[in-house]
Every structure is written in C-alpha cells, then in structure tokens.
Design a protein around this motif. Structure first.
Motif, PDB file in Angstrom:
ATOM      1  N   PHE A 170      81.584 -20.097  12.100  1.00 19.10           N
ATOM      2  CA  PHE A 170      82.297 -19.803  13.340  1.00 19.10           C
ATOM      3  C   PHE A 170      83.034 -18.467  13.259  1.00 19.10           C
ATOM      4  N   GLU A 171      83.399 -18.036  12.061  1.00 22.44           N
ATOM      5  CA  GLU A 171      83.959 -16.700  11.858  1.00 22.44           C
ATOM      6  C   GLU A 171      82.828 -15.668  11.826  1.00 22.44           C
ATOM      7  N   TRP A 172      81.707 -16.068  11.289  1.00 21.82           N
ATOM      8  CA  TRP A 172      80.568 -15.186  11.070  1.00 21.82           C
ATOM      9  C   TRP A 172      79.918 -14.735  12.377  1.00 21.82           C
ATOM     10  N   THR A 173      79.631 -15.681  13.260  1.00 14.60           N
ATOM     11  CA  THR A 173      78.813 -15.345  14.432  1.00 14.60           C
ATOM     12  C   THR A 173      79.432 -14.272  15.328  1.00 14.60           C
ATOM     13  N   PRO A 174      80.709 -14.337  15.698  1.00 13.47           N
ATOM     14  CA  PRO A 174      81.217 -13.249  16.547  1.00 13.47           C
ATOM     15  C   PRO A 174      81.312 -11.912  15.813  1.00 13.47           C
TER      16      PRO A 174
ATOM     17  N   ASP B 146      74.081 -18.836  17.456  1.00 14.44           N
ATOM     18  CA  ASP B 146      74.866 -19.795  16.674  1.00 14.44           C
ATOM     19  C   ASP B 146      73.980 -20.890  16.077  1.00 14.44           C
ATOM     20  N   GLN B 147      73.018 -21.381  16.847  1.00 11.10           N
ATOM     21  CA  GLN B 147      72.123 -22.422  16.325  1.00 11.10           C
ATOM     22  C   GLN B 147      71.184 -21.848  15.264  1.00 11.10           C
ATOM     23  N   TRP B 148      70.693 -20.642  15.501  1.00 10.50           N
ATOM     24  CA  TRP B 148      69.820 -19.985  14.529  1.00 10.50           C
ATOM     25  C   TRP B 148      70.565 -19.790  13.207  1.00 10.50           C
ATOM     26  N   THR B 149      71.840 -19.407  13.274  1.00  8.17           N
ATOM     27  CA  THR B 149      72.650 -19.214  12.068  1.00  8.17           C
ATOM     28  C   THR B 149      72.798 -20.527  11.313  1.00  8.17           C
TER      29      THR B 149
ATOM     30  N   PHE C 111      72.883 -11.799   6.434  1.00  6.71           N
ATOM     31  CA  PHE C 111      73.027 -10.641   7.310  1.00  6.71           C
ATOM     32  C   PHE C 111      71.681  -9.939   7.491  1.00  6.71           C
ATOM     33  N   ASP C 112      70.990  -9.707   6.398  1.00  6.11           N
ATOM     34  CA  ASP C 112      69.703  -9.025   6.431  1.00  6.11           C
ATOM     35  C   ASP C 112      68.679  -9.838   7.238  1.00  6.11           C
ATOM     36  N   LYS C 113      68.674 -11.117   7.034  1.00  4.94           N
ATOM     37  CA  LYS C 113      67.767 -12.006   7.780  1.00  4.94           C
ATOM     38  C   LYS C 113      68.113 -11.986   9.269  1.00  4.94           C
ATOM     39  N   THR C 114      69.392 -11.988   9.586  1.00  2.00           N
ATOM     40  CA  THR C 114      69.845 -11.939  10.970  1.00  2.00           C
ATOM     41  C   THR C 114      69.456 -10.617  11.619  1.00  2.00           C
ATOM     42  N   LEU C 115      69.631  -9.534  10.897  1.00  2.00           N
ATOM     43  CA  LEU C 115      69.253  -8.217  11.391  1.00  2.00           C
ATOM     44  C   LEU C 115      67.763  -8.180  11.736  1.00  2.00           C
ATOM     45  N   GLY C 116      66.931  -8.672  10.850  1.00  2.00           N
ATOM     46  CA  GLY C 116      65.497  -8.710  11.100  1.00  2.00           C
ATOM     47  C   GLY C 116      65.151  -9.565  12.309  1.00  2.00           C
ATOM     48  N   ALA C 117      65.772 -10.731  12.413  1.00  2.00           N
ATOM     49  CA  ALA C 117      65.506 -11.622  13.546  1.00  2.00           C
ATOM     50  C   ALA C 117      65.922 -10.976  14.864  1.00  2.00           C
TER      51      ALA C 117
ATOM     52  N   ILE D  93      71.419 -21.267   7.537  1.00  2.00           N
ATOM     53  CA  ILE D  93      72.291 -21.718   6.445  1.00  2.00           C
ATOM     54  C   ILE D  93      71.728 -22.998   5.838  1.00  2.00           C
ATOM     55  N   ARG D  94      71.340 -23.935   6.683  1.00  2.00           N
ATOM     56  CA  ARG D  94      70.815 -25.213   6.196  1.00  2.00           C
ATOM     57  C   ARG D  94      69.471 -25.054   5.495  1.00  2.00           C
ATOM     58  N   SER D  95      68.701 -24.058   5.882  1.00  2.00           N
ATOM     59  CA  SER D  95      67.398 -23.857   5.231  1.00  2.00           C
ATOM     60  C   SER D  95      67.562 -23.418   3.772  1.00  2.00           C
ATOM     61  N   GLU D  96      68.737 -22.923   3.430  1.00  2.00           N
ATOM     62  CA  GLU D  96      69.015 -22.521   2.043  1.00  2.00           C
ATOM     63  C   GLU D  96      69.381 -23.717   1.168  1.00  2.00           C
ATOM     64  N   GLY D  97      69.549 -24.885   1.771  1.00  2.00           N
ATOM     65  CA  GLY D  97      69.892 -26.081   1.015  1.00  2.00           C
ATOM     66  C   GLY D  97      71.350 -26.087   0.598  1.00  2.00           C
ATOM     67  N   ALA D  98      71.618 -26.806  -0.471  1.00  2.00           N
ATOM     68  CA  ALA D  98      72.995 -26.985  -0.942  1.00  2.00           C
ATOM     69  C   ALA D  98      73.625 -25.683  -1.404  1.00  2.00           C
ATOM     70  N   ALA D  99      72.818 -24.707  -1.772  1.00  2.00           N
ATOM     71  CA  ALA D  99      73.351 -23.449  -2.303  1.00  2.00           C
ATOM     72  C   ALA D  99      74.274 -22.737  -1.330  1.00  2.00           C
TER      73      ALA D  99
END
Length: 182
Positions: free
Chosen positions: A27-31, A5-8, A166-172, A12-18
């Motif tokens: 909270f819907e995404w992580t589970p 959850d923290q990594w997510t 999703f792709d970034k999460t899969l790799g991590a 998200i924040r590393s992408e900036g305002a976009a």
C-alpha cells in the motif's frame, strides 16, 4: 490491461514465501512507484541517490536497469555521484538549491530523484525536498515513501527483491500490461 494494485499483489505472491514480508507494505509501494513510473513515461530522467551503506545498490541499479538483455526501451538514469562527486560536502538549503539549479539546467527540469537509504542522512535531504521523488527510506516515516529498516538483517536481500519488483513493474508498464493510474 490489469489494475496496478492487483498486479502488484499477484507479483508479490508469485515469489512465494520469500517476499511475503512485503504484502502489507504494498500500500506504500503502489502510489510511490506509480508516481515514479508515470514520470518515466513522460520522459523524465532518474537521478539516483543512496546513502553510503547502499552505494553498492546504486551501482547495481545503474548497471542492471538497462542491461543489454532487456527487451525494452532504455531508461535514462544517472547516479548523483557521477554528476557531482562532491555531493557529500553540500550542507544547508542554499547549497542544495545550487545543486538543484545545476540539475535543472542539465535535464531542463525533466528529472526526479530516487533515494534509497536512511532518512537521517544528509544525502536524503535533496530528495525529501522534492515531492516527485521516489523514496525507499529507512528508519523514518515519510509521506509517499516505501519504509524499510536499516537494521533488518535481511535488508540487502529485501532491497534486491524490491528492485526486482520495480524492474518487473517497469517492464509491465512499458508493454501495456498494467496502467499505474488504476
């Protein structure tokens, strides 16, 4: 290893305002994504289904997930249209059961659905019947689903952003940076 959850949130924040639009929806995404990625780690195949307006996205996902430039194991993914081109003519529970039987034989029960599209589409019915499905569903509330709006003028951009996450999460996950169970 970092908590999912923290990594997510950090991703998200590393992408900036976009991608700030998605910070609350994580909270819907992580589970939902954790469940899907656990299934990937168990060796299950992904059967991708989209509504008609998102067919371009199905092509994008299937051609991007296992790019040659990816420095990770390949992920088994196939679009339902490649397995059964007459999918749009299926109606009713019995026809869906017949298709599910074919998929069970093909994948020996080792698969899950990833659906992207409007919730009121007939194409959504098969994925909604399976509790292990990953659902990116539009214009409908559904348990354990990432909810979006099809009439959002930025929906295509948002789908691409979610795929990138999703792709970034899969790799991590594959490289042990995160544990989706935490």
């Amino acid at each position: 290893m970092r908590r999912f959850d923290q990594w997510t949130l950090d991703s998200i924040r590393s992408e900036g305002a976009a991608m700030s639009w998605f910070e609350e929806q994580r909270f819907e995404w992580t589970p939902a994504v954790a469940n899907a990625l656990e299934q990937v780690m168990e060796g299950k195949s992904i059967v991708l289904i989209t509504d008609h307006d998102r067919k371009w996205f199905a092509h994008y996902i299937t051609s991007s997930l296992n790019k040659r430039l990816q420095d990770r194991p390949m992920i088994p993914i196939v679009c339902i249209d490649a397995l059964f081109p007459h999918y749009d003519h299926i109606s009713g529970g019995e026809a869906i059961d017949t298709l599910t039987d074919m998929l069970d034989i093909t994948f020996k029960g080792e698969y899950f659905f990833w659906y992207v599209g409007r919730g009121d589409e007939r194409r959504a019915d098969i994925a909604k019947r399976n509790a292990s499905s990953l659902l990116w569903i539009m214009d409908e509330s559904f348990q354990n689903a990432v909810r979006l709006r099809s009439f959002d003028p930025l929906i295509d951009i948002k789908l691409l952003q979610l795929y990138r996450l999703f792709d970034k999460t899969l790799g991590a996950m594959l490289f042990g940076e995160i544990d989706v169970r935490e």
